[in-house]
Design an enzyme around this catalytic site. Structure first.
Site, PDB file in Angstrom:
ATOM      1  N   HIS A  30       0.829  -1.203   0.000  1.00 22.77           N
ATOM      2  CA  HIS A  30       0.000   0.000   0.000  1.00 22.77           C
ATOM      3  C   HIS A  30       0.858   1.246   0.000  1.00 22.77           C
ATOM      4  O   HIS A  30       0.566   2.224  -0.664  1.00 22.77           O
ATOM      5  CB  HIS A  30      -0.884   0.020   1.252  1.00 22.77           C
ATOM      6  CG  HIS A  30      -2.137  -0.771   1.072  1.00 22.77           C
ATOM      7  ND1 HIS A  30      -2.935  -1.149   2.105  1.00 22.77           N
ATOM      8  CD2 HIS A  30      -2.718  -1.243  -0.050  1.00 22.77           C
ATOM      9  CE1 HIS A  30      -3.972  -1.830   1.639  1.00 22.77           C
ATOM     10  NE2 HIS A  30      -3.846  -1.907   0.331  1.00 22.77           N
ATOM     11  N   GLU A  35       2.240 -12.060 -23.872  1.00 25.60           N
ATOM     12  CA  GLU A  35       3.149 -11.995 -22.723  1.00 25.60           C
ATOM     13  C   GLU A  35       3.626 -13.379 -22.292  1.00 25.60           C
ATOM     14  O   GLU A  35       4.260 -13.523 -21.260  1.00 25.60           O
ATOM     15  CB  GLU A  35       2.532 -11.221 -21.559  1.00 25.60           C
ATOM     16  CG  GLU A  35       1.103 -11.533 -21.249  1.00 25.60           C
ATOM     17  CD  GLU A  35       0.500 -10.601 -20.193  1.00 25.60           C
ATOM     18  OE1 GLU A  35       1.214  -9.798 -19.601  1.00 25.60           O
ATOM     19  OE2 GLU A  35      -0.718 -10.718 -19.966  1.00 25.60           O
ATOM     20  N   ASP A  91       5.970  -9.515 -18.488  1.00 26.70           N
ATOM     21  CA  ASP A  91       5.779 -10.954 -18.344  1.00 26.70           C
ATOM     22  C   ASP A  91       6.500 -11.721 -19.440  1.00 26.70           C
ATOM     23  O   ASP A  91       7.062 -12.779 -19.187  1.00 26.70           O
ATOM     24  CB  ASP A  91       4.286 -11.293 -18.345  1.00 26.70           C
ATOM     25  CG  ASP A  91       3.687 -11.102 -16.969  1.00 26.70           C
ATOM     26  OD1 ASP A  91       4.316 -11.565 -16.004  1.00 26.70           O
ATOM     27  OD2 ASP A  91       2.634 -10.463 -16.857  1.00 26.70           O
ATOM     28  N   CYS A 126       3.239  -2.494 -24.295  1.00 30.85           N
ATOM     29  CA  CYS A 126       2.752  -1.787 -23.109  1.00 30.85           C
ATOM     30  C   CYS A 126       3.493  -2.188 -21.833  1.00 30.85           C
ATOM     31  O   CYS A 126       3.133  -1.763 -20.756  1.00 30.85           O
ATOM     32  CB  CYS A 126       1.256  -2.000 -22.937  1.00 30.85           C
ATOM     33  SG  CYS A 126       0.817  -3.700 -22.585  1.00 30.85           S
TER      34      CYS A 126
HETATM   35  C1  PEP Z   1       3.364  -6.891 -18.838  1.00 36.81           C
HETATM   36  O1  PEP Z   1       3.368  -8.041 -18.389  1.00 36.81           O
HETATM   37  O2  PEP Z   1       4.283  -6.405 -19.524  1.00 36.81           O
HETATM   38  C2  PEP Z   1       2.227  -5.993 -18.550  1.00 36.81           C
HETATM   39  C3  PEP Z   1       2.119  -4.832 -19.125  1.00 36.81           C
HETATM   40  O3  PEP Z   1       1.330  -6.427 -17.630  1.00 36.81           O
HETATM   41  P1  PEP Z   1       1.585  -6.387 -16.038  1.00 36.81           P
HETATM   42  O4  PEP Z   1       2.850  -5.633 -15.805  1.00 36.81           O
HETATM   43  O5  PEP Z   1       0.388  -5.730 -15.453  1.00 36.81           O
HETATM   44  O6  PEP Z   1       1.683  -7.835 -15.724  1.00 36.81           O
HETATM   45 MG    MG Z   2       1.563  -8.913 -17.572  1.00 37.75          MG
END
Ligand code: PEP
Ligand code: MG
Length: 753
Positions: free
Chosen positions: A361, A602, A626, A673
């Site tokens: 948090h 991912e 990921d 992303c």
């Molecule tokens: C990723 O895995 O790159 C992603 C954008 O998702 P998260 O970081 O939320 O797992």
């Molecule tokens: Mg991810």
């Protein structure tokens, strides 16, 4: 042996200084294996220096300095393995130091003290007799050395070795933690300890449970009032309701039906209030901790924090108000969100916590307040740094304690340059992300908390490329309902009219768990995660889909993104549910359109199936966090292997190329992303690969725009061709950084300019 060792490590950790710790080691080891000499050498400025001894002449401490390749000590360093000699003086590498008086000793045993694969010192034993040390003694010394490395590194970082030698070498070793909230800050460490000690509460029986229950209720009411005060303060600081909800969770924990009921039960069974509280807190903490899930263990710390707060009122010692200097860096074993919220915002510059992660948090709150934070700094010597000057580097997860003038000057420069650079980058906000050869790469923001919206708009994001919907789920104590979700999603979509908003469906599991939906798994990252959970629970998925679709009514900027896709069937199944949700809503008279649908790439399987996936959806979005984790088999949250985690690894680059090619073959756009999109060097290769858009945290966006506006795609392609011939991520990064430097964008490579 084991109990001896345990006691020794405890004593060393409790020692008031490095000198005291080393004294304890040599004394205890000498007695434990009955040797005539036990000494410790530590590395300092390219030498091994005798730091402590039992048996050699005390005056030689600090005086005997060997080059790293000199003498038997040098040999132990070179080989990084034990050296066990019957007659030291007959070894060709033996070097005699008359000031030690070591001519009296014949046998020699030296074991390296190794930390993070580097030899930081040597622990030695010597005897007057001429015989090799037995296996037990060698094993004991090796075990002691392995346990001591961390404690020694501790002391080294805090200036222990330099103090011991009566000098400063100007060498600043940062402590490494996890980046909790980006930014850099310099200030004064203010160490926060929990005010009351639950562990110290003894069991005690009482015969007036009524009075105890009254006392408890009063204490709970006081804590409730404190938290409400904090909520008001946060409201004044204009923190969005969503983020303040963290404290609503605290209030809920105090409601009946939970831990407090247990406390009352124990009081009724005869315990005094404090003892009953201790027992209930311990039980709750254990339940959370046993779930072995990062998010749930954070909830354990919330329970503990609340318990301590109640206890201090029970003991009639309400939380004392601390003095907070300007540029306060809040430091503690376990900084809680409440501790952070208690510091006036104008004085708070940074946060350092021994425990916790970016899920805590406190890290979530720090990010939302724009305060740099470093979490999980396991080596932090909390009891020795109050009022010390510290630097928090929330970009790299580094902490400097008592930094030298040179490091201070460097970070001051970085801080100044960072603000100068952001002022300069501010001028680009309304400019398009357009390469000099006319290629448009829209830059989108990643959001999760509503607090991310304002920075995203301010940094010139052209929409939201990844809205992580799990945060509103994480901070509640039950699944949010359709209306509740609708209101949150609606705010996000309304903030970006006419611009795309990519809403990712619930991605829980792995390191993101819900306290009210516990999942117990041996390998959470290979387990029930993302789409696997939501397809198994259509009731959760459909409620979310309905809320998302309703939120987009009349705005028409919605894109839905599916996380953790590993096969085509998952996409088909999710699509069916989406169509069902659209039809249901239309039947209810709502004007909802079928949104554009995308999948996250991912998992390696999705890379190899990119074509099949691209055929079935409107766009692909690569989650490099990921993807890197799964391709390189490196846990993204494990600091011990963090150095192996790099999106510029040739395998990750090849995977990205394959995905982009597959998508383009079917005329589908690809976005990236993951964190990689916000890394200027990586953005350069992604531009070269022909990625269609990038989505990143708001803080990185202006920097990436700068890259796009300064490099032609032709140049980026040329660089990509070059780095694809390289075999190591480090080499690739170096080449890309050189290119950024040569283009006058060196400021993007460091926290500052
Ligand atoms: C990723 O895995 O790159 C992603 C954008 O998702 P998260 O970081 O939320 O797992
Ligand atoms: Mg991810």
């Amino acid at each position: 042996m084991l109990s001896l060792l345990r006691r020794l490590v405890q004593e060393v950790n409790a020692a008031s200084s490095l000198a005291a710790a080393l004294e304890i080691i040599v004394e205890r080891v000498q007695a434990a294996i009955a040797v005539d000499v036990c000494s410790i050498y530590l590395r300092d400025d390219g030498h091994q220096v005798l730091m402590a001894t039992r048996g050699l002449k005390p005056e030689s401490v600090g005086e005997v300095r060997l080059d790293l390749d000199q003498g038997l000590i040098g040999l132990v360093c070179e080989r990084a393995e034990p050296l066990n000699l019957e007659e030291a003086s007959s070894h060709p590498r033996y070097q005699y130091f008359p000031e030690t008086g070591e001519e009296a000793f014949h046998s020699f045993l030296g074991v390296p003290i190794i930390r993070h694969s580097e030899v930081v010192g040597v622990l030695t034993a010597q005897r007057t007799t001429s015989e090799r040390f037995d296996e037990d003694s060698v094993s004991f010394l090796v075990t002691v050395a392995s346990q001591l490395a961390a404690a020694i590194a501790h002391a080294e970082v805090t200036g222990g070795i330099n103090d011991l030698l009566g000098k400063r070498t100007g060498k600043d070793l940062p402590l490494i933690g996890l980046a909790g909230s980006s930014g850099v800050a310099m200030g004064t460490a203010i160490v926060q300890y929990p005010q009351a000690d639950l562990d110290a509460i003894p069991d005690r029986q009482v015969d007036d449970p009524k009075a105890e229950i009254n006392a408890l209720n009063q204490a709970v009411a006081e804590v409730r009032r404190d938290i409400q005060d904090i909520l008001v303060r946060l409201e004044e600081q204009k923190l969005p309701m969503e983020d303040r909800a963290l404290f609503e969770v605290y209030l809920m924990m105090l409601d009946s039906g939970g831990m407090i009921d247990k406390v009352i039960e124990y009081i009724r069974a005869g315990s005094w209030a404090s003892g009953a509280l201790k027992r209930a807190v311990e039980e709750h903490v254990k339940v959370f901790e046993s779930m072995e899930d990062p998010y749930l263990s954070e909830r354990a710390s919330d329970v503990r924090d609340l318990g301590i707060r109640i206890l201090s009122y029970l003991q009639s010692a309400p939380a004392k108000k601390s003095y907070y200097p300007r540029h306060t860096i809040l430091v503690g074993e376990e900084i809680s969100a409440t501790m952070l919220a208690e510091v006036p915002a104008s004085r708070l510059a940074g946060v350092i916590s021994v425990r916790g992660s970016s899920n805590s948090h406190v890290a979530i709150l720090a990010r939302s307040m724009g305060i740099p934070a470093v979490m999980g700094v396991a080596d932090l010597p909390v009891h020795r740094i109050d009022s010390q000057r510290v630097i928090v580097d929330g970009y790299q997860g580094k902490v400097f304690i008592r930094p030298s003038a040179a490091v201070r000057a460097e970070y001051k420069r970085l801080i100044q340059e960072a603000s100068a650079l952001s002022a300069e980058l501010d001028t680009l906000i309304d400019e398009p992300a357009l390469t000099p050869d006319g290629v448009r790469i829209p830059l989108y923001a990643n959001t999760g908390l509503l607090a991310d919206i304002a920075p995203s708009l301010k940094c010139g994001a052209e929409g939201v490329g990844l809205y992580r919907t799990e945060f509103p789920f994480i901070i509640r104590d039950r699944f949010p309902g359709e209306e509740e979700q609708f209101r949150i999603y609606r705010q996000v979509m309304l903030a970006f009219p006419g611009k795309p908003v990519v809403v990712r469906t619930l991605d829980i599991g792995g390191d993101k768990a819900l306290s009210y939906f516990p999942i117990q798994e041996e390998n959470p990252f290979l387990g029930w995660r993302g789409i696997r959970i939501t397809l198994d629970h259509p009731e959760i998925f459909l409620v979310q889909m309905r809320a998302i679709l309703r939120a987009s009514e009349g705005i028409d900027n919605l894109n839905i993104l599916l996380p953790m896709i590993t096969n085509v069937a998952e996409v088909e199944a999710a699509k069916e549910l989406l169509v069902r949700a659209v039809e249901e809503l239309r039947e209810e008279g709502r004007a909802v359109d079928m949104p554009r649908l995308g999948v996250m790439i991912e998992v390696p399987a999705a890379v190899y199936q990119a074509e099949a996936l691209a055929k079935r959806v409107d766009f692909l979005s690569v989650g490099t966090n990921d993807l890197t984790q799964y391709l390189l088999a490196v846990d993204r949250n494990n600091s011990s292997v963090a150095h192996l985690f790099d999106g510029l690894h040739p395998a990750v680059l090849q995977a990205l190329m394959q995905v982009i090619k597959a998508a383009h073959k079917h005329r589908k756009p690809v976005s990236v992303c993951g964190e990689m999109a916000g890394d200027p060097a990586a953005a350069l290769v992604l531009l070269g690969m022909g990625v269609d858009s990038l989505s990143m945290n708001a803080a990185s966006l202006p920097r990436v725009k700068w890259v796009i506006r300064n490099f032609t795609q032709a140049k980026a392609k040329e660089l990509l061709g070059e780095v694809l011939t390289m075999l190591a991520a480090e080499e690739i990064r170096q080449r890309l950084n050189d290119a950024l430097d040569a283009a006058g964008l060196g400021g993007l490579l460091r926290p500052g300019r």
